[in-house]
Write an enzyme that holds these catalytic residues in place. Structure first.
Site, PDB file in Angstrom:
ATOM      1  N   ARG A  59     -49.937   5.323 -24.082  1.00 43.72           N
ATOM      2  CA  ARG A  59     -49.195   4.076 -23.839  1.00 43.72           C
ATOM      3  C   ARG A  59     -48.213   4.197 -22.684  1.00 43.72           C
ATOM      4  NH1 ARG A  59     -49.813   4.639 -29.277  1.00 43.72           N
ATOM      5  NH2 ARG A  59     -47.717   5.484 -29.470  1.00 43.72           N
ATOM      6  N   GLU A  96     -43.805  17.883 -34.945  1.00 42.17           N
ATOM      7  CA  GLU A  96     -43.315  18.023 -36.306  1.00 42.17           C
ATOM      8  C   GLU A  96     -44.285  18.853 -37.153  1.00 42.17           C
ATOM      9  OE1 GLU A  96     -41.755  15.173 -39.944  1.00 42.17           O
ATOM     10  OE2 GLU A  96     -42.266  14.289 -38.007  1.00 42.17           O
TER      11      GLU A  96
END
Length: 171
Positions: A59, A96
């Site tokens: 994006r 993460e």
């Protein structure tokens, strides 16, 4: 800013339960709102002698390419491994859960370049920080980082200490 915020759609439980995904599709579907977002995104940097805009897959390509077009300067894609056809510089970084990698053509930037990094979203800041480091590996300077959306509660801005950060919308 409210007219742009209205173009961000919340998708609950995507990509997994408990996540509220911020969908930019309605924003890019509206050419007037999208152009206004790009103008507001680059406005603080108009006098910073930016020589290139970089954006991360995927994006970041949308907003980065539009920002570069508006500024009349080159767009530099930061890609996932194996997507660029020429010699690349790579950087690995932690997520993460796991790790990721970004690549850039070795001749995309040099020490004379002053880069504006653009992406749709600043979350934990890991990808943005790695992108800045990748740009700097080629000798270029990161002038600032611009984001359409910042998820303040994830504190991604903290990972970008030392870089100017500008976000249009805060959640």
């Amino acid at each position: 800013m409210q007219s742009i915020k209205q173009k961000i759609r919340d998708i609950p439980d995507f990509p997994k339960p408990g996540i509220v995904f911020k969908d930019i599709t309605p924003l890019v579907k509206d050419p007037v709102a999208c152009r206004r977002a790009i103008q507001l995104l680059i406005q603080p940097f108009l006098d910073k002698d930016i020589t290139a805009v970089a954006g991360m897959e995927a994006r970041g390509f949308i907003f980065g390419a539009l920002a570069a077009w508006e500024l009349g300067i080159p767009f530099i894609p930061l890609r996932k491994p194996g997507k660029l056809p020429y010699d690349v510089q790579s950087i690995c970084y932690d997520l993460e859960y796991g790790s990721a990698q970004l690549e850039i053509h070795i001749d995309a930037l040099d020490s004379t370049d002053r880069v504006l990094l653009i992406d749709d979203l600043l979350a934990t800041g890991g990808t943005a920080k790695a992108s800045c480091e990748l740009i700097e590996l080629l000798g270029a300077s990161v002038v600032a980082c611009g984001f359409v959306i910042e998820l303040d509660f994830l504190q991604g801005r903290e990972k970008l200490q030392g870089y100017e950060v500008h976000s249009l919308l805060h959640y």
